[in-house]
Design a protein around this motif. Structure first.
Motif, PDB file in Angstrom:
ATOM      1  N   PRO A  74     -13.621   7.331  26.964  1.00 23.61           N
ATOM      2  CA  PRO A  74     -13.309   7.499  25.535  1.00 23.61           C
ATOM      3  C   PRO A  74     -12.107   6.691  25.038  1.00 23.61           C
ATOM      4  CG  PRO A  74     -13.780   9.618  26.543  1.00 23.61           C
ATOM      5  CD  PRO A  74     -13.728   8.624  27.660  1.00 23.61           C
TER       6      PRO A  74
ATOM      7  N   SER B 192     -21.151   9.765  20.562  1.00 24.45           N
ATOM      8  CA  SER B 192     -20.313  10.301  21.640  1.00 24.45           C
ATOM      9  C   SER B 192     -20.370  11.817  21.722  1.00 24.45           C
ATOM     10  CB  SER B 192     -18.863   9.862  21.430  1.00 24.45           C
ATOM     11  OG  SER B 192     -18.769   8.470  21.350  1.00 24.45           O
TER      12      SER B 192
ATOM     13  N   THR C 253     -15.197  13.397  18.257  1.00 21.58           N
ATOM     14  CA  THR C 253     -15.309  12.287  19.192  1.00 21.58           C
ATOM     15  C   THR C 253     -14.044  11.442  19.100  1.00 21.58           C
ATOM     16  OG1 THR C 253     -16.242  10.625  17.700  1.00 21.58           O
ATOM     17  CG2 THR C 253     -17.784  12.240  18.629  1.00 21.58           C
TER      18      THR C 253
ATOM     19  N   SER D  61     -17.606   8.264  26.145  1.00 22.04           N
ATOM     20  CA  SER D  61     -18.019   8.014  24.771  1.00 22.04           C
ATOM     21  C   SER D  61     -19.340   7.263  24.840  1.00 22.04           C
ATOM     22  CB  SER D  61     -16.990   7.163  24.020  1.00 22.04           C
ATOM     23  OG  SER D  61     -15.913   7.946  23.565  1.00 22.04           O
TER      24      SER D  61
ATOM     25  N   SER E  76     -12.800   3.562  22.963  1.00 25.02           N
ATOM     26  CA  SER E  76     -13.777   3.699  21.874  1.00 25.02           C
ATOM     27  C   SER E  76     -13.472   2.814  20.675  1.00 25.02           C
ATOM     28  CB  SER E  76     -13.866   5.160  21.433  1.00 25.02           C
ATOM     29  OG  SER E  76     -14.311   5.979  22.491  1.00 25.02           O
TER      30      SER E  76
END
Length: 371
Positions: A207, A57, A12, A149, A210
């Protein structure tokens, strides 16, 4: 779940952060994921009493769009998505023609022409292929996992924490409803859902944001006692809350009737994959059913252990372990329906020993209702 040792693990966007935080990492369904940071028991209790953050995620997202989106979702899943309003989600099953589970999933209705599905990490590519294979309606299907995510904020102080970082009013969002809004300046899908048995939210976002979002939540949560949590605590929390785990309580051999999930199986709606088989099984009756049990000794039942009743092996444990908040050892098992009544005495075969157990109502733990 595991993948061949030679396969490269998926990561992730928070992978390097987890490692910098000193998390213990494991292969979970082909993903390099944190199983714990400071200890499963402490992380479990943080979610039951305060608030915990989970990087989830690795979960898959599949979007179904177009004028025939509902028809496709209805055809491949067991719950009735026609009952959803815009901004509402529900739990459902992705079904085989035999009426068993390809996966379990959350279906979010964004609009009449847009459904957002959240599926299990290890199943996402197979789920996507399954939906595409049965797309006889011309709907647009996207395996959208790389665009998202997901962070779960769970616990009695989850709302208080997340509200610090968003102007979107969170209190009016009901359980299993969602909205869109900015969190720490980033546009997110904000859903009041979770897999812990506590109040909380799951937020979905691109993402690249994140680390900033994770760090902002950890910083804002310090006065509330926020705890970074791994998949170990997520598993003990879901078990205590009586929630099924794919590959354990449900899989391609189990049906909703057997898994006590009749509430997500709407055979009265239009035809869907597995409906005929499910109608036949309901008429005939099931030969096994999922039950919860509590150990009457200090021994712990683990997945796969045999369940014995009056010297006869009658089933097996699907999930078992300690319930940290309840301070008991609990589990799920499949047994004949004649043995499902709470209070029924069983034995669990643990490395050659017979350990006494009893059937108990599920969920094992139930949080107080939101006032």
């Amino acid at each position: 779940m595991s993948t061949p040792a030679t396969a490269e693990l998926r990561k992730t966007a928070l992978n390097s952060l987890h490692r910098r935080m000193g998390a213990k990492m494991v292969n979970f369904g082909g993903w390099d994921m944190p199983v714990e940071y400071t200890g499963i028991l402490a992380e479990h209790e943080a979610v039951r009493t305060r608030v915990g953050l989970f990087d989830v995620s690795h979960m898959g997202e599949i979007e179904v769009r177009g004028p025939h989106a509902l028809q496709l979702v209805q055809h491949v899943t067991s719950n009735d998505a026609a009952r959803l309003s815009n901004g509402q989600a529900h739990y459902s099953g992705l079904m085989t023609p035999k009426g068993t589970f390809v996966d379990d999933l959350l279906v979010h209705k964004i609009s009449d022409t847009n459904y957002f599905l959240c599926v299990n990490a290890g199943n996402q590519d197979r789920d996507y292929a399954h939906i595409v294979d049965h797309n006889k309606f011309g709907a647009e299907v996207e395996n959208a996992g790389p665009r998202y995510s997901q962070i779960a904020i769970q616990g009695p102080r989850a709302l208080e924490l997340l509200q610090k970082l968003t102007k979107t009013p969170l209190a009016p969002i009901k359980y299993y409803w969602f909205t869109f809004g900015e969190v720490n300046g980033f546009e997110c899908l904000i859903a009041r859902t979770g897999y812990t048995g506590e109040d909380g939210f799951e937020i979905y976002f691109p993402p690249q944001h994140s680390e900033k979002l994770w760090n902002a939540l950890m910083e804002a949560g310090k006065p509330l006692g926020v705890q970074a949590c791994g998949l170990g605590a997520r598993n003990t929390l879901r078990l205590e809350a009586g929630m099924a785990l794919y590959g354990h309580e449900i899989d391609e051999t189990t049906t909703p009737w057997e898994a006590n999930l009749a509430w997500i199986c709407k055979v009265e709606k239009a035809d869907f994959l597995g409906r005929d088989a499910l109608v036949k099984q309901k008429e005939k009756g099931i030969e096994r059913t999922l039950v919860g049990f509590q150990m009457d000794s200090r021994l712990i039942a683990r997945d796969g252990y045999a369940v014995v009743h009056k010297e006869r092996e009658v089933g097996s444990v699907t999930s078992g372990g300690p319930a940290p908040h309840l301070k008991k050892n609990i589990g799920f098992a499949y047994v004949p329906p004649s043995l499902k009544a709470p209070g029924t005495l069983l034995d669990i075969s643990i490395r050659g020993q017979r350990a006494p157990a009893r059937i108990v109502p599920v969920p094992f733990y139930k949080r107080a209702k939101i006032v």
